[in-house]
Enzyme design. Structure first.
Site, PDB file in Angstrom:
ATOM      1  N   SER A 216       0.831  -1.213   0.000  1.00 24.18           N
ATOM      2  CA  SER A 216       0.000   0.000   0.000  1.00 24.18           C
ATOM      3  C   SER A 216       0.861   1.255   0.000  1.00 24.18           C
ATOM      4  O   SER A 216       1.743   1.421   0.843  1.00 24.18           O
ATOM      5  CB  SER A 216      -0.881   0.041   1.255  1.00 24.18           C
ATOM      6  OG  SER A 216      -1.725  -1.067   1.288  1.00 24.18           O
TER       7      SER A 216
ATOM      8  N   HIS B 150      -4.290   0.366  -4.722  1.00 27.73           N
ATOM      9  CA  HIS B 150      -3.724  -0.799  -5.402  1.00 27.73           C
ATOM     10  C   HIS B 150      -4.161  -0.791  -6.853  1.00 27.73           C
ATOM     11  O   HIS B 150      -5.310  -1.060  -7.168  1.00 27.73           O
ATOM     12  CB  HIS B 150      -4.177  -2.088  -4.721  1.00 27.73           C
ATOM     13  CG  HIS B 150      -3.569  -2.248  -3.377  1.00 27.73           C
ATOM     14  ND1 HIS B 150      -2.500  -3.071  -3.138  1.00 27.73           N
ATOM     15  CD2 HIS B 150      -3.860  -1.658  -2.200  1.00 27.73           C
ATOM     16  CE1 HIS B 150      -2.160  -2.981  -1.875  1.00 27.73           C
ATOM     17  NE2 HIS B 150      -2.970  -2.141  -1.279  1.00 27.73           N
TER      18      HIS B 150
ATOM     19  N   TYR C 190      -8.361  -9.721   3.739  1.00 27.78           N
ATOM     20  CA  TYR C 190      -9.494  -8.937   4.279  1.00 27.78           C
ATOM     21  C   TYR C 190     -10.482  -8.510   3.192  1.00 27.78           C
ATOM     22  O   TYR C 190     -11.620  -8.158   3.489  1.00 27.78           O
ATOM     23  CB  TYR C 190      -9.009  -7.704   5.074  1.00 27.78           C
ATOM     24  CG  TYR C 190      -8.260  -6.667   4.285  1.00 27.78           C
ATOM     25  CD1 TYR C 190      -8.902  -5.807   3.392  1.00 27.78           C
ATOM     26  CD2 TYR C 190      -6.888  -6.521   4.445  1.00 27.78           C
ATOM     27  CE1 TYR C 190      -8.204  -4.856   2.673  1.00 27.78           C
ATOM     28  CE2 TYR C 190      -6.173  -5.568   3.731  1.00 27.78           C
ATOM     29  CZ  TYR C 190      -6.839  -4.742   2.846  1.00 27.78           C
ATOM     30  OH  TYR C 190      -6.141  -3.800   2.138  1.00 27.78           O
TER      31      TYR C 190
ATOM     32  N   ALA D 275       2.955  -1.943   3.920  1.00 25.19           N
ATOM     33  CA  ALA D 275       2.817  -0.862   4.890  1.00 25.19           C
ATOM     34  C   ALA D 275       2.526  -1.521   6.225  1.00 25.19           C
ATOM     35  O   ALA D 275       1.796  -2.515   6.285  1.00 25.19           O
ATOM     36  CB  ALA D 275       1.662   0.048   4.489  1.00 25.19           C
TER      37      ALA D 275
ATOM     38  N   MET E 147      -1.281  -6.408   7.325  1.00 27.50           N
ATOM     39  CA  MET E 147      -2.383  -7.283   6.870  1.00 27.50           C
ATOM     40  C   MET E 147      -2.029  -8.069   5.606  1.00 27.50           C
ATOM     41  O   MET E 147      -2.896  -8.415   4.819  1.00 27.50           O
ATOM     42  CB  MET E 147      -3.640  -6.450   6.628  1.00 27.50           C
ATOM     43  CG  MET E 147      -4.090  -5.638   7.829  1.00 27.50           C
ATOM     44  SD  MET E 147      -5.514  -4.609   7.435  1.00 27.50           S
ATOM     45  CE  MET E 147      -5.527  -3.486   8.845  1.00 27.50           C
TER      46      MET E 147
ATOM     47  N   ASN F  35       2.806   4.269  10.440  1.00 29.01           N
ATOM     48  CA  ASN F  35       2.146   4.843  11.625  1.00 29.01           C
ATOM     49  C   ASN F  35       2.603   4.094  12.863  1.00 29.01           C
ATOM     50  O   ASN F  35       3.091   2.973  12.772  1.00 29.01           O
ATOM     51  CB  ASN F  35       0.615   4.717  11.482  1.00 29.01           C
ATOM     52  CG  ASN F  35       0.181   3.274  11.277  1.00 29.01           C
ATOM     53  OD1 ASN F  35       0.278   2.732  10.158  1.00 29.01           O
ATOM     54  ND2 ASN F  35      -0.257   2.638  12.338  1.00 29.01           N
TER      55      ASN F  35
HETATM   56  N1  HPA Z   1      -2.037  -2.159  11.630  1.00 30.64           N
HETATM   57  C1  HPA Z   1      -2.249  -3.094  10.678  1.00 30.64           C
HETATM   58  N2  HPA Z   1      -1.932  -2.907   9.411  1.00 30.64           N
HETATM   59  C2  HPA Z   1      -1.355  -1.750   9.069  1.00 30.64           C
HETATM   60  C3  HPA Z   1      -1.094  -0.737  10.004  1.00 30.64           C
HETATM   61  C4  HPA Z   1      -1.474  -0.951  11.361  1.00 30.64           C
HETATM   62  O1  HPA Z   1      -1.265  -0.109  12.255  1.00 30.64           O
HETATM   63  N3  HPA Z   1      -0.511   0.295   9.328  1.00 30.64           N
HETATM   64  C5  HPA Z   1      -0.427  -0.098   8.033  1.00 30.64           C
HETATM   65  N4  HPA Z   1      -0.925  -1.335   7.870  1.00 30.64           N
END
Ligand code: HPA
Length: 285
Positions: free
Chosen positions: A29, A60, A84, A112, A223, A247
């Protein structure tokens, strides 16, 4: 998903692209921009590839790009199929199955991820040293086709030591050059190393879950990646994984988490990320 279907898809891709890439890259991502770096490229949207599912999530593009980086042919998955989204594990991992039958030897998985460590800030990268499969399912569940690989694959060294060394060396060079040219104020490494915990999503975690995964030994949560790494190892491909830390995971700061932020951070590190991938590919060939 049967061997025959994967073989059919591999034949289809070979019929579109005469060169034989030995390295495949899956772009996570916000990291899709690398696919634009390929020279003499052909792009095949997933819906045009026999037996592929179609990707839907924002960010995507969903295409396979075959082309060259500094003269080396590579196969790039710009966008992936996530569990998901509702895809079966067979669909999530089908491109990887196909890569194995196309003669791909090295797989670079990117994603990511949220950081579980105060030391690892958004905008940095994490080389995956190992993973925790917390997705609640293993993509190899079901009957085993020996033509792909063994019933009980060894996962002791799932992430290849030599490929990891190549990534670390390339990252060190980039960090040094950026410091010397004044782009970066400090010479601290932007590449961390840690354990990636794969979750099914689509919710981000609760703060209690984040504390639990940290106790279990995870350094980052995401994920994706885990199913592809398992399938690649099953077929004997060498795997290396790089997470873009987008993050701090839930509860580590007062901020909430949203997909837009994840995508923005991906875009912010795009330059250095592209440069890292380019150097790794150069070193591999
Ligand atoms: N949690 C799960 N998947 C993610 C996150 C997260 O904080 N950031 C980017 N993908």
């Amino acid at each position: 998903m049967s061997y025959e279907l994967a073989a059919e898809t591999a034949d289809f891709i070979r019929s579109k692209y005469a060169k034989s890439p030995k390295t495949a890259i899956v772009l996570g991502s916000g990291l899709g921009a690398f696919a634009e770096e390929l020279e003499n490229a052909i792009r095949i949207p997933y819906p045009e590839i026999p037996n592929f599912a179609t990707s839907t999530v924002e960010g995507h593009a969903g295409q396979l790009v075959l082309g060259e980086i500094d003269g080396t042919p590579v196969a790039v998955q710009q966008g992936r199929f996530h569990f998901y989204e509702g895809y079966e594990m067979d669909q999530v991992t089908f491109p990887m199955r196909t890569f194995g039958l196309m003669g791909i030897e090295n797989v670079i998985l990117t994603n990511a991820a949220g950081s579980l460590s105060t030391e690892m800030a958004p905008g940095s990268l994490m080389l995956i040293s190992d993973h925790l499969n917390c997705m609640g399912v293993n993509p190899l569940r079901g009957s085993n086709d020996k033509r792909f690989g063994p019933r009980f694959p060894d996962m002791t060294s799932a992430y290849d030591a030599e490929l990891q060394t190549i990534v670390v060396t390339a990252a060190d060079e980039i960090a040094k050059e950026r410091f010397e040219s004044g782009v970066d104020k400090s010479n601290t490494d932007f590449l961390h190393r840690g354990v990636y915990c794969g979750l099914s999503g689509p919710t981000y975690e609760t703060p209690a879950e984040v504390r639990m995964y940290r106790l279990l030994g995870a350094d980052a949560v995401g994920m994706s990646t885990v199913p592809e790494a398992i399938i690649a190892r099953h077929q004997g491909m060498r795997v290396v994984g790089i997470s873009c830390i987008t993050n701090f995971a839930a509860g580590m700061t007062d901020e909430s988490i949203n997909h837009a932020e994840v995508m923005e951070t991906g875009a912010r590190v795009a330059e250095v990320f592209k440069e890292l991938l380019r150097r790794v590919i150069r070193e591999l060939h």
